[in-house]
Structures are given as C-alpha cells and as structure tokens.
Design an enzyme around this catalytic site. Structure first.
Site, PDB file in Angstrom:
ATOM      1  N   ALA A   1       2.972   0.884   4.225  1.00 35.96           N
ATOM      2  CA  ALA A   1       2.596   1.030   5.362  1.00 35.96           C
ATOM      3  C   ALA A   1       3.157  -0.022   6.541  1.00 35.96           C
ATOM      4  CB  ALA A   1       1.115   1.066   5.782  1.00 35.96           C
TER       5      ALA A   1
ATOM      6  N   TYR B   1       2.429  11.162  -4.037  1.00 30.64           N
ATOM      7  CA  TYR B   1       3.242   9.947  -4.554  1.00 30.64           C
ATOM      8  C   TYR B   1       3.617  10.373  -6.017  1.00 30.64           C
ATOM      9  CZ  TYR B   1       2.194   7.753  -0.341  1.00 30.64           C
ATOM     10  OH  TYR B   1       1.995   7.396   1.446  1.00 30.64           O
TER      11      TYR B   1
ATOM     12  N   HIS C   1      11.306   5.285   0.245  1.00 30.30           N
ATOM     13  CA  HIS C   1      10.185   5.807   0.156  1.00 30.30           C
ATOM     14  C   HIS C   1      10.095   6.903  -0.581  1.00 30.30           C
ATOM     15  CE1 HIS C   1       9.120   3.437   3.721  1.00 30.30           C
ATOM     16  NE2 HIS C   1      10.672   3.628   4.338  1.00 30.30           N
ATOM     17  N   ILE C   2       8.868   6.923  -1.401  1.00 25.98           N
ATOM     18  CA  ILE C   2       8.827   7.925  -2.461  1.00 25.98           C
ATOM     19  C   ILE C   2       8.571   9.241  -1.746  1.00 25.98           C
ATOM     20  CG2 ILE C   2       6.961   8.779  -3.876  1.00 25.98           C
ATOM     21  CD1 ILE C   2       6.505   5.765  -4.401  1.00 25.98           C
TER      22      ILE C   2
ATOM     23  N   ARG D   1       4.821   7.604  10.880  1.00 28.02           N
ATOM     24  CA  ARG D   1       5.466   7.346   9.805  1.00 28.02           C
ATOM     25  C   ARG D   1       7.002   7.566  10.084  1.00 28.02           C
ATOM     26  NH1 ARG D   1       1.690   6.720   5.498  1.00 28.02           N
ATOM     27  NH2 ARG D   1      -0.190   8.184   5.910  1.00 28.02           N
TER      28      ARG D   1
ATOM     29  N   GLU E   1      16.068   0.461   1.948  1.00 27.32           N
ATOM     30  CA  GLU E   1      14.829   0.886   1.796  1.00 27.32           C
ATOM     31  C   GLU E   1      14.347   2.022   1.174  1.00 27.32           C
ATOM     32  OE1 GLU E   1      14.157   1.472   6.178  1.00 27.32           O
ATOM     33  OE2 GLU E   1      12.206   2.398   5.628  1.00 27.32           O
TER      34      GLU E   1
ATOM     35  N   HIS F   1       6.085   0.716   9.215  1.00 26.37           N
ATOM     36  CA  HIS F   1       6.140   1.211  10.292  1.00 26.37           C
ATOM     37  C   HIS F   1       5.419   0.077  11.318  1.00 26.37           C
ATOM     38  CE1 HIS F   1       6.636   4.616   7.869  1.00 26.37           C
ATOM     39  NE2 HIS F   1       5.217   4.499   7.249  1.00 26.37           N
TER      40      HIS F   1
ATOM     41  N   ARG G   1       6.252  14.042   7.590  1.00 24.43           N
ATOM     42  CA  ARG G   1       4.665  13.590   7.692  1.00 24.43           C
ATOM     43  C   ARG G   1       4.380  13.193   9.120  1.00 24.43           C
ATOM     44  NH1 ARG G   1       3.470   9.512   2.908  1.00 24.43           N
ATOM     45  NH2 ARG G   1       1.197   9.897   3.400  1.00 24.43           N
TER      46      ARG G   1
ATOM     47  N   ASN H   1      10.281  -1.106  -0.701  1.00 23.88           N
ATOM     48  CA  ASN H   1       9.210  -0.043  -0.310  1.00 23.88           C
ATOM     49  C   ASN H   1       8.019  -0.826   0.540  1.00 23.88           C
ATOM     50  OD1 ASN H   1       7.566   2.185   0.388  1.00 23.88           O
ATOM     51  ND2 ASN H   1       7.678   3.097  -1.571  1.00 23.88           N
TER      52      ASN H   1
ATOM     53  N   PRO I   1       1.714  -2.678   0.569  1.00 19.68           N
ATOM     54  CA  PRO I   1       0.271  -2.447   0.205  1.00 19.68           C
ATOM     55  C   PRO I   1       0.187  -1.077  -0.380  1.00 19.68           C
ATOM     56  CG  PRO I   1       0.888  -2.293   2.481  1.00 19.68           C
ATOM     57  CD  PRO I   1       2.125  -2.942   1.836  1.00 19.68           C
ATOM     58  N   ASN I   2      -0.662  -0.982  -1.331  1.00 22.35           N
ATOM     59  CA  ASN I   2      -1.533   0.336  -1.937  1.00 22.35           C
ATOM     60  C   ASN I   2      -0.407   0.713  -3.109  1.00 22.35           C
ATOM     61  OD1 ASN I   2      -3.980   0.512  -0.252  1.00 22.35           O
ATOM     62  ND2 ASN I   2      -2.536   0.852   1.534  1.00 22.35           N
TER      63      ASN I   2
ATOM     64  N   ARG J   1      -3.346   7.063  -6.821  1.00 20.50           N
ATOM     65  CA  ARG J   1      -3.537   7.223  -5.198  1.00 20.50           C
ATOM     66  C   ARG J   1      -2.650   8.449  -5.036  1.00 20.50           C
ATOM     67  NH1 ARG J   1       0.853   4.254  -1.319  1.00 20.50           N
ATOM     68  NH2 ARG J   1      -0.222   4.762   0.678  1.00 20.50           N
TER      69      ARG J   1
HETATM   70  C1  DQA Z   1       5.586   5.091   1.730  1.00 19.65           C
HETATM   71  C2  DQA Z   1       5.455   5.807   2.821  1.00 19.65           C
HETATM   72  C3  DQA Z   1       4.541   5.113   3.832  1.00 19.65           C
HETATM   73  O1  DQA Z   1       4.305   5.624   5.066  1.00 19.65           O
HETATM   74  C4  DQA Z   1       3.167   5.067   3.278  1.00 19.65           C
HETATM   75  O2  DQA Z   1       2.388   3.983   4.124  1.00 19.65           O
HETATM   76  C5  DQA Z   1       3.172   4.321   1.837  1.00 19.65           C
HETATM   77  C6  DQA Z   1       4.237   4.802   0.970  1.00 19.65           C
HETATM   78  C7  DQA Z   1       6.497   6.217   0.434  1.00 19.65           C
HETATM   79  O3  DQA Z   1       6.610   5.505  -0.406  1.00 19.65           O
HETATM   80  O4  DQA Z   1       6.356   7.213   0.775  1.00 19.65           O
HETATM   81  O5  DQA Z   1       2.394   3.852   1.542  1.00 19.65           O
HETATM   82  O6  DQA Z   1       6.236   4.092   1.766  1.00 19.65           O
END
Ligand code: DQA
Length: 144
Positions: free
Chosen positions: A77, A24, A100-101, A111, A98, A80, A107, A74, A11-12, A19
């Site tokens: 959210a 990011y 994460h950017i 997370r 896995e 978690h 953080r 990736n 998501p997102n 964003r």
């Molecule tokens: C993320 C880190 C997550 O905590 C967050 O909810 C994201 C992006 C990252 O790529 O850093 O949406 O997965």
C-alpha cells in the site's frame, strides 16, 4: 562489490498466502524467497525482508546503499502513498525493480498511482509471485 539483491516487502505481505488468496494466491513469502534464490545468477544472493512499518523499510533502503547491488521492492500500500520511500530509493544507486503480485491497473483507481515508479528501472504487475523471480533475473542481467 556486493552481489546481494534486497527483496523488500511492505505492509500486510507477511500474510501472503492467507490474505485475499483470490487476489494474491496461496504461495507465501517463504516460497517467494526460495524461488528468488533459484532465480539468482551464479555469484548473486538474495535477502528478503518484510515490514509493516514505513520507517523500517526506509532504513533497509539506506542499508542497501552499502549492502546491496540492487533492490526488488513490493511496497504494497505504500506504493500509492509514500514520498519517503521514493526519496530513499532516489538515494540508492543500483537498479530498482518494482513488483506487484496483482495487476494494480485492473483494480481500484487509487492503486493506479505509484510514487515508486518514478524511480523504478522496471515495473512488474499481475504476474503473481513470478514477478519477483523475473525482477531478480533482470537485476542479475543488468549487473552482468
Ligand atoms: C500489491 C498491490 C497494492 O495495491 C496492495 O496495497 C498490496 C499488494 C500487490 O502486490 O499486488 O498490498 O502491492
């Protein structure tokens, strides 16, 4: 055997580039896809997918059982929170990396916990979108 690597995004991440760019960056998912295509070893290809819906991501992981040789994920959210994505990945036999950017460990405390890490063969965090390319290279190397 299929040589397609699924690159799944939660998501997102459709808003990547727009964003919270201070976290990011400015690159988009289209940039991620192009870079991953270049990073692929000969004979491999990538399929990049993004969804804001947990069930759709789970359906793609099920599809990957027959259609993909490896998964870069990736989960955003859902990393978690989602036991369901972990369970789906546990039903996939190939390598899973896995990504994460951002460096999730630098953080908020919520997370720091990842359900997906219980299945992942490798975890990359904080390399920006380069993490995806590194993950694709790793899967190609593992599968030879
Ligand atoms: C993320 C880190 C997550 O905590 C967050 O909810 C994201 C992006 C990252 O790529 O850093 O949406 O997965």
């Amino acid at each position: 055997m299929t040589r397609t690597i699924y690159i799944l995004n939660g998501p997102n991440l459709n808003l990547l580039g727009k964003r919270e760019p201070e976290i990011y960056g400015h690159a988009t998912l289209a940039d991620v896809e192009a870079n991953c295509r270049t990073a692929c070893a000969e004979g491999f290809t990538v399929r990049l997918l993004q969804s804001n819906h947990e069930g759709e991501i789970i359906d793609w992981i099920h599809e990957a059982r027959n259609a993909a040789c490896g998964i870069v994920i990736n989960p955003a959210a859902y990393t978690h929170t989602s036991v369901a994505i972990l369970d789906a990945l546990n039903a996939f036999e190939g390598p899973v990396i896995e990504v994460h950017i951002s460096n999730v460990h630098k953080r908020e405390a919520f997370r720091h916990k990842s359900y997906v890490s219980l299945r992942a063969d490798g975890v990359i965090a904080g390399l920006g979108i380069e993490g995806y390319e590194a993950a694709v290279r790793r899967i190609c190397a593992l599968l030879g």
